[in-house]
Motif scaffolding. Sequence first.
Motif, PDB file in Angstrom:
ATOM      1  N   HIS A 121     -21.102  87.946 -10.931  1.00 58.42           N
ATOM      2  CA  HIS A 121     -22.248  88.239 -11.546  1.00 58.42           C
ATOM      3  C   HIS A 121     -23.118  88.801 -10.546  1.00 58.42           C
ATOM      4  O   HIS A 121     -23.836  89.593 -10.803  1.00 58.42           O
ATOM      5  N   ASP A 122     -23.014  87.980  -9.513  1.00 58.79           N
ATOM      6  CA  ASP A 122     -23.882  88.502  -8.337  1.00 58.79           C
ATOM      7  C   ASP A 122     -22.948  88.540  -7.056  1.00 58.79           C
ATOM      8  O   ASP A 122     -22.765  87.645  -6.258  1.00 58.79           O
ATOM      9  N   ASP A 143     -20.775  89.867 -17.259  1.00 56.51           N
ATOM     10  CA  ASP A 143     -20.812  88.544 -17.907  1.00 56.51           C
ATOM     11  C   ASP A 143     -20.544  87.518 -17.095  1.00 56.51           C
ATOM     12  O   ASP A 143     -20.155  87.491 -15.946  1.00 56.51           O
ATOM     13  N   GLU A 144     -20.737  86.219 -17.604  1.00 55.23           N
ATOM     14  CA  GLU A 144     -20.937  85.021 -17.101  1.00 55.23           C
ATOM     15  C   GLU A 144     -19.639  84.254 -17.137  1.00 55.23           C
ATOM     16  O   GLU A 144     -18.890  84.472 -18.054  1.00 55.23           O
ATOM     17  N   LYS A 145     -18.937  83.627 -15.726  1.00 58.68           N
ATOM     18  CA  LYS A 145     -17.877  82.921 -16.444  1.00 58.68           C
ATOM     19  C   LYS A 145     -18.099  81.913 -17.474  1.00 58.68           C
ATOM     20  O   LYS A 145     -18.842  81.245 -17.555  1.00 58.68           O
ATOM     21  N   GLU A 200     -20.606  80.445  -8.841  1.00 60.24           N
ATOM     22  CA  GLU A 200     -20.675  80.880 -10.163  1.00 60.24           C
ATOM     23  C   GLU A 200     -19.780  80.336 -11.109  1.00 60.24           C
ATOM     24  O   GLU A 200     -19.255  80.650 -12.088  1.00 60.24           O
TER      25      GLU A 200
END
Length: 115
Positions: free
Chosen positions: A13-14, A57-59, A105
């Motif tokens: 994400h980052d 998207d996020e995990k 993350e």
Amino acid sequence: MPLRFSELCIDAHDPAALGHWWSQALDWPSEITEDGDVALRPPGGARPLWLFLPVDDEKVVKNRIHFDFTPDDQEAEVARLIGLGARHVDIGQGESSWVVLADPEGNEFCILAAE
């Protein structure tokens, strides 16, 4: 012609923050590639190169692949990684000789007992 394992791509994400975190965790230098991704280079020119790639998207689920690391001192290494921002996670491992952590993350990895 055999395949060579040259790059390990990690969605993030980052990417800058996660690449920096893993750079500190592994003590590997990081750099920005010409494509704008974050790359970690293992010492001595070893492979694979770790590439952190941006995703929106996020995990949300447990990793289907993860890293195992064997330190000289498991307890000290777990404490160091927790200090950097890792956290303990329970993936159903029960009583085990390894410690399951997650990076900032949420990507799981294991710290094995010293050999």
